[in-house]
Design an enzyme around this catalytic site. Structure first.
Site, PDB file in Angstrom:
ATOM      1  N   ASP A  19      22.309 -93.933  22.597  1.00 33.56           N
ATOM      2  CA  ASP A  19      22.425 -94.276  21.343  1.00 33.56           C
ATOM      3  C   ASP A  19      21.544 -93.232  20.401  1.00 33.56           C
ATOM      4  O   ASP A  19      20.994 -92.726  20.768  1.00 33.56           O
ATOM      5  CB  ASP A  19      21.809 -95.679  21.046  1.00 33.56           C
ATOM      6  CG  ASP A  19      22.377 -96.361  19.739  1.00 33.56           C
ATOM      7  OD1 ASP A  19      23.225 -95.590  19.211  1.00 33.56           O
ATOM      8  OD2 ASP A  19      21.663 -97.257  19.255  1.00 33.56           O
ATOM      9  N   ASN A  21      23.669 -90.727  18.292  1.00 33.76           N
ATOM     10  CA  ASN A  21      24.139 -89.664  17.941  1.00 33.76           C
ATOM     11  C   ASN A  21      24.631 -89.629  16.406  1.00 33.76           C
ATOM     12  O   ASN A  21      24.279 -88.383  15.775  1.00 33.76           O
ATOM     13  CB  ASN A  21      25.635 -89.559  18.663  1.00 33.76           C
ATOM     14  CG  ASN A  21      25.642 -89.444  20.221  1.00 33.76           C
ATOM     15  OD1 ASN A  21      24.467 -89.363  20.696  1.00 33.76           O
ATOM     16  ND2 ASN A  21      26.688 -89.636  20.744  1.00 33.76           N
ATOM     17  N   GLU A  66      32.944-103.355  21.651  1.00 37.84           N
ATOM     18  CA  GLU A  66      32.639-103.640  20.066  1.00 37.84           C
ATOM     19  C   GLU A  66      32.740-102.403  19.097  1.00 37.84           C
ATOM     20  O   GLU A  66      32.958-102.407  17.886  1.00 37.84           O
ATOM     21  CB  GLU A  66      31.198-104.068  19.844  1.00 37.84           C
ATOM     22  CG  GLU A  66      31.080-105.612  20.141  1.00 37.84           C
ATOM     23  CD  GLU A  66      30.894-105.903  21.614  1.00 37.84           C
ATOM     24  OE1 GLU A  66      30.542-104.831  22.322  1.00 37.84           O
ATOM     25  OE2 GLU A  66      31.622-106.659  22.028  1.00 37.84           O
ATOM     26  N   ASN A  67      32.919-101.092  19.767  1.00 38.52           N
ATOM     27  CA  ASN A  67      33.054 -99.846  19.113  1.00 38.52           C
ATOM     28  C   ASN A  67      34.378 -99.811  18.563  1.00 38.52           C
ATOM     29  O   ASN A  67      34.329 -98.745  17.439  1.00 38.52           O
ATOM     30  CB  ASN A  67      32.667 -98.737  20.001  1.00 38.52           C
ATOM     31  CG  ASN A  67      31.064 -98.568  20.120  1.00 38.52           C
ATOM     32  OD1 ASN A  67      30.649 -98.016  21.511  1.00 38.52           O
ATOM     33  ND2 ASN A  67      30.145 -98.993  19.392  1.00 38.52           N
ATOM     34  N   ARG A 187      17.353 -97.062  27.195  1.00 38.77           N
ATOM     35  CA  ARG A 187      18.166 -97.110  25.771  1.00 38.77           C
ATOM     36  C   ARG A 187      17.438 -95.861  24.956  1.00 38.77           C
ATOM     37  O   ARG A 187      16.315 -96.003  24.439  1.00 38.77           O
ATOM     38  CB  ARG A 187      18.386 -98.309  24.989  1.00 38.77           C
ATOM     39  CG  ARG A 187      19.119 -98.247  23.827  1.00 38.77           C
ATOM     40  CD  ARG A 187      19.359 -99.434  23.056  1.00 38.77           C
ATOM     41  NE  ARG A 187      20.334 -99.319  22.116  1.00 38.77           N
ATOM     42  CZ  ARG A 187      21.265 -99.965  21.704  1.00 38.77           C
ATOM     43  NH1 ARG A 187      21.500-101.214  22.428  1.00 38.77           N
ATOM     44  NH2 ARG A 187      22.173 -99.731  20.639  1.00 38.77           N
ATOM     45  N   ILE A 194      20.401-105.168  24.120  1.00 38.64           N
ATOM     46  CA  ILE A 194      21.391-104.541  25.316  1.00 38.64           C
ATOM     47  C   ILE A 194      22.690-104.306  24.716  1.00 38.64           C
ATOM     48  O   ILE A 194      23.410-103.699  25.374  1.00 38.64           O
ATOM     49  CB  ILE A 194      21.219-105.799  26.260  1.00 38.64           C
ATOM     50  CG1 ILE A 194      19.993-106.134  26.780  1.00 38.64           C
ATOM     51  CG2 ILE A 194      22.438-105.569  27.410  1.00 38.64           C
ATOM     52  CD1 ILE A 194      19.381-105.247  27.708  1.00 38.64           C
ATOM     53  N   SER A 195      23.174-104.754  23.482  1.00 42.57           N
ATOM     54  CA  SER A 195      24.372-104.577  23.001  1.00 42.57           C
ATOM     55  C   SER A 195      25.762-104.680  23.876  1.00 42.57           C
ATOM     56  O   SER A 195      26.521-103.965  23.970  1.00 42.57           O
ATOM     57  CB  SER A 195      24.387-103.064  22.542  1.00 42.57           C
ATOM     58  OG  SER A 195      23.592-102.736  21.320  1.00 42.57           O
ATOM     59  N   GLU A 206      14.122-102.727  35.459  1.00 42.66           N
ATOM     60  CA  GLU A 206      13.147-102.386  34.509  1.00 42.66           C
ATOM     61  C   GLU A 206      13.616-101.582  33.086  1.00 42.66           C
ATOM     62  O   GLU A 206      14.677-100.768  33.256  1.00 42.66           O
ATOM     63  CB  GLU A 206      12.325-101.293  35.260  1.00 42.66           C
ATOM     64  CG  GLU A 206      11.523-102.189  36.590  1.00 42.66           C
ATOM     65  CD  GLU A 206      10.714-103.368  35.880  1.00 42.66           C
ATOM     66  OE1 GLU A 206      10.135-103.097  35.005  1.00 42.66           O
ATOM     67  OE2 GLU A 206      10.406-104.142  36.968  1.00 42.66           O
TER      68      GLU A 206
END
Ligand code: IPE
Ligand code: IPE
Ligand code: MG
Length: 249
Positions: A19, A21, A66-67, A187, A194-195, A206
């Site tokens: 994530d 960009n 969802e993108n 992430r 967590i999206s 972990e």
């Protein structure tokens, strides 16, 4: 060799939400697309680094279910970049012994992309050095739903009864059933969520969050995550003392 490579605490499977960009590009007054393009370079760096470190599996979140809600232009550019990158990199991935596969609902993709995905999977199927999993049009809730659909069909066919449904049965139908569950989740980009990425599979993973934006992610940031992982005690519900005893046994 770095200390993490020597450590026995190397994860077998790493899952990454790449994530940041867009923000990386914006900070440079560039269009978001440039961030995605630079992000592809980071993907190459990290795939290579993981392979060299002996990581068995790497799962990358490339496009979420969802993108599609993004502006049409951006979705189009992302799909184009995806197609071009796959075409360009498949040979090198294959040469490096990497088995590439895709998780997510591929039915929504244009035909050329669906074909490219199938070709890439077929070509690299027998490779054994590392598994590279690309999550594309993937959602963790979709994944659980598709697993339940398979199980419901088995019930309808009289193969199993509703009472037979256990976590193991679901785990057998969820994406990546044949891989060890991710040991380490990373992430980038600073958000701590967590999206709708791997929901079932991350039950005991972990978690590692970094503010570094994905295009700036590199081997030294990966090493920081690996170092953090190596210092953790995974208890899986047991006490710390029990875990120490088990290690000594
Ligand atoms: C991640 O970067 C790439 C995809 C979701 C495809 P973003 O595009 O989400 O970047 P930010 O979060 O807007 O900075
Ligand atoms: C998650 O990033 C999806 C991918 C990295 C492909 P997003 O940037 O879409 O996540 P949210 O919407 O901010 O949670
Ligand atoms: Mg984002």
């Amino acid at each position: 060799m770095t200390s993490t490579e020597k450590s026995s605490g190397l994860p077998q499977h790493i899952a990454i939400i790449m994530d940041g960009n867009g923000r990386w590009a914006r900070a440079r007054m560039l269009p978001r697309y440039v961030g995605h393009r630079e992000g592809v370079k980071a993907v190459k760096t990290i795939v290579e680094a993981c392979r060299n470190k002996g990581i068995r599996a790497l799962t990358l979140f490339a496009f979420s279910s969802e993108n599609w809600r993004r502006p049409r232009d951006e979705v189009g550019l992302l799909l184009d970049l995806f197609i071009r990158t796959l075409k360009k990199e498949v040979e090198a991935l294959h040469r490096n012994g990497i088995r590439v596969r895709f998780i997510g609902d591929r039915d929504a993709f244009p035909k050329d992309l669906r074909e490219l995905i199938a070709e890439t999977e077929d070509k690299t199927r027998a490779n054994t050095t590392m598994d590279l999993v690309i999550a594309a049009n993937y959602g963790g809730q979709w994944d659980i739903a598709q697993a339940l659909r398979v199980i419901a069909r088995r019930i309808a066919a009289g193969e199993i009864n509703p009472e037979d449904i256990t976590p193991d049965i679901i785990a057998g139908e969820i994406s990546l059933a044949d891989l060890p569950e991710p040991d380490l989740f990373i992430r980038t980009g600073g958000e701590q969520r967590i999206s709708n990425f791997l929901l079932w599979q991350l039950a005991y993973t972990e978690l590692y969050f970094t503010d570094v934006l994905w295009p700036a992610f590199n081997e030294s940031v990966l090493d920081e995550a690996l170092q953090s992982y190596a210092n953790r005690q995974r208890r899986f519900g047991r006490t710390g003392d029990q875990v120490e005893q088990l290690k000594g046994a």
